[in-house]
Design a protein around this motif. Structure first.
Motif, PDB file in Angstrom:
ATOM      1  N   THR A  41      -4.078   4.933   6.935  1.00  0.00           N
ATOM      2  CA  THR A  41      -2.589   4.844   6.864  1.00  0.00           C
ATOM      3  C   THR A  41      -2.005   4.652   7.859  1.00  0.00           C
ATOM      4  OG1 THR A  41      -3.338   7.408   7.071  1.00  0.00           O
ATOM      5  CG2 THR A  41      -1.321   7.247   7.700  1.00  0.00           C
ATOM      6  N   HIS A  44       1.238   1.868   6.897  1.00  0.00           N
ATOM      7  CA  HIS A  44       2.007   2.101   5.915  1.00  0.00           C
ATOM      8  C   HIS A  44       3.236   1.988   6.909  1.00  0.00           C
ATOM      9  CE1 HIS A  44       0.900   4.183   2.645  1.00  0.00           C
ATOM     10  NE2 HIS A  44       0.396   4.901   3.544  1.00  0.00           N
ATOM     11  N   GLU A  49       6.890   0.277   5.853  1.00  0.00           N
ATOM     12  CA  GLU A  49       7.865   1.602   5.149  1.00  0.00           C
ATOM     13  C   GLU A  49       7.832   2.820   4.904  1.00  0.00           C
ATOM     14  OE1 GLU A  49       4.122  -0.576   1.643  1.00  0.00           O
ATOM     15  OE2 GLU A  49       3.302   1.562   2.650  1.00  0.00           O
ATOM     16  N   THR A 249       0.031   6.957  -4.777  1.00  0.00           N
ATOM     17  CA  THR A 249       0.888   6.655  -5.410  1.00  0.00           C
ATOM     18  C   THR A 249       1.312   7.085  -7.080  1.00  0.00           C
ATOM     19  OG1 THR A 249      -0.037   4.859  -6.591  1.00  0.00           O
ATOM     20  CG2 THR A 249       0.672   4.107  -4.551  1.00  0.00           C
TER      21      THR A 249
END
Length: 348
Positions: A41, A44, A49, A249
Motif C-alpha cells: 500500500t 501507491h 499514484e 486492479t
C-alpha cells in the motif's frame, strides 16, 4: 528524531530533524519503534499514484515497538510494554466500532497515509518514534514468547490475507486461486491452507513470487500466459472454488471472475480505486458468483492470529527478504518497488 518522508513520485528521504511526537490527547501513547515494514500500500503514494498526498508525510503503517508514554485515559497499557500496532486507527467506541466495523469508524485513519483514509493525517512508523491515538484500541501487547518480527505482520498483511481467505469462504477440500502473490497474497495463501484448502494455485506475472508461493506448497500459474485456460486445465474445466484477489486492479479482478467456478466465491482485498471498470455482469450472473470486498481488521482478529503464531501454525517472517537500517529506507522502497525485494523490514 529520524524518519522517512515522502516528497513526490519516487522521492523519499530520511531526515534527522523531525519533531519528536508527544502525547496530545488522553488516549494517546508514544511508541519507540523497534521494527517497521514497507507495505505494498505504501507503493501507491511512492509511485505518485495518489493525487494530493501530502509532501513531507512520514510513511509506514506496519510497526512494532515499546511504549514510552501513555495518556491519562489509556487503559491496559503502560510504559515498557512491547506492542504491535494496527494499521487502521479506530476509536473503539463509536457505533461502527461497537459492531466490529473498524474501517468504518467515525474517526478512522491510517498511519503514514495523509488523509487518503479519514480526515486527519497521522505520521507513520518509518520513524524512531510514533504518536498512536486511541492507543488501547490500536495497540496490542506482544506475548513474551513472540519476537517483534513474528508479531509485526499481524498489524496489516497477515490480518488482510486472513480476511481474504475467510471472506472467500474457503472450506476443507477446496481448490483455491490466489491472484497476486505479493506479501498479502502469500499470507492469504497461508490462510487458505489453515482453513483446509486441498490445493492452491498461485497466479502472478513475476517468477520470483511464483517461486516463493511454490515453496509454500502452491501450484504456480504464470499470469503472462492464458490464465483462464491454465486454470481450466488444472481443474478439469471446472474453475476454482474460491479466488483470493490481492492486487487491486481491474485486470486482476477480471481474472478472478474468469477463473472462479459457477457459484464460487471471489474475495478482493487489493486496494481497488477504479471508477470505470467494465464489470462483466453477464458472466457473473451466469455463474451466480459471490463477489465481496474486504479490508483486513487487526483490531478484530489480533487474538486468533497471535494464537496461530504462538502455536506455530503460521510464521509470516518467511516473507522477509531484506532487513535494513532506517537510514537506508529510501533504498528499501526502491528495492520493493522494483520487485527485487519481497518484503523489507526497517530497523531504527
Amino acid at each position: 528524531m529520524r524518519a522517512l518522508q515522502w516528497h513526490g513520485a519516487r522521492r523519499a528521504a530520511v531526515a534527522d530533524d523531525i519533531a519528536m511526537p508527544r502525547v496530545e490527547e488522553p488516549r494517546d501513547a508514544v511508541v519507540r519503534v523497534v521494527r517497521s515494514a514497507i507495505c505494498g500500500t505504501d507503493l501507491h503514494p511512492y509511485r505518485g499514484e495518489i493525487d494530493g498526498f501530502g509532501a513531507g508525510t512520514v510513511t509506514g503503517h506496519e510497526f512494532t515497538g515499546v511504549i514510552e508514554e501513555v495518556g491519562s485515559e489509556v487503559r491496559g497499557l503502560r510504559p515498557g510494554d512491547r506492542v504491535v500496532a494496527s494499521d487502521i486507527i479506530a476509536c473503539g467506541h463509536c457505533r461502527s466500532c461497537r459492531r466490529g466495523w473498524h474501517y468504518q469508524c467515525d474517526r478512522v485513519g491510517l498511519f503514514g497515509y495523509a488523509t487518503v483514509v479519514g480526515t486527519q493525517a497521522y505520521a507513520g512508523g518509518h520513524a524512531e518514534f510514533v504518536r498512536v491515538p486511541f492507543a488501547d484500541t490500536v495497540l496490542f501487547p506482544i506475548p513474551d514468547d513472540v519476537g517483534d518480527e513474528r508479531a509485526l505482520f499481524v498489524g496489516d498483511v497477515l490480518a488482510t490475507g486472513y480476511a481474504c481467505a475467510v471472506g472467500a469462504q474457503v472450506r476443507p477440500g477446496d481448490t483455491v486461486a490466489v491472484v497476486g502473490c505479493g506479501p498479502v497474497g502469500l499470507l492469504a495463501l497461508e490462510a487458505a491452507w489453515l482453513l483446509g484448502a486441498a490445493r492452491v494455485l498461485a497466479i502472478d506475472p513475476l517468477e520470483s513470487r511464483r517461486k516463493l508461493a511454490a515453496e509454500r506448497g502452491a501450484c504456480p500459474v504464470p499470469a503472462a500466459l492464458d490464465v483462464e485456460q491454465q486454470v481450466a486445465d488444472l481443474t478439469e474445466g471446472r474453475g476454482v472454488d474460491a479466488v483470493l484477489e490481492a492486487v487491486g486492479t481491474d485486470a486482476s479482478l477480471l481474472t478472478a471472475l474468469n477463473v472462479v467456478r459457477p457459484r464460487g466465491v471471489v474475495c478482493a482485498v487489493g486496494a481497488h480505486a477504479s471508477e470505470t471498470m467494465p464489470m462483466p455482469t453477464r458472466l457473473a450472473f451466469a455463474k451466480e458468483v459471490t463477489l465481496r470486498f474486504a479490508v483486513g481488521d487487526p483490531i478484530s482478529d489480533f487474538e486468533p492470529l497471535m494464537n496461530l503464531i504462538r502455536g506455530g501454525r503460521v510464521d509470516p517472517t518467511f516473507l522477509i527478504s531484506h532487513r535494513m537500517p532506517l537510514s537506508e529506507a529510501a533504498e528499501g522502497f526502491r528495492l520493493f518497488d522494483s520487485g527485487e525485494a519481497s518484503k523489507v523490514v526497517l530497523i531504527p
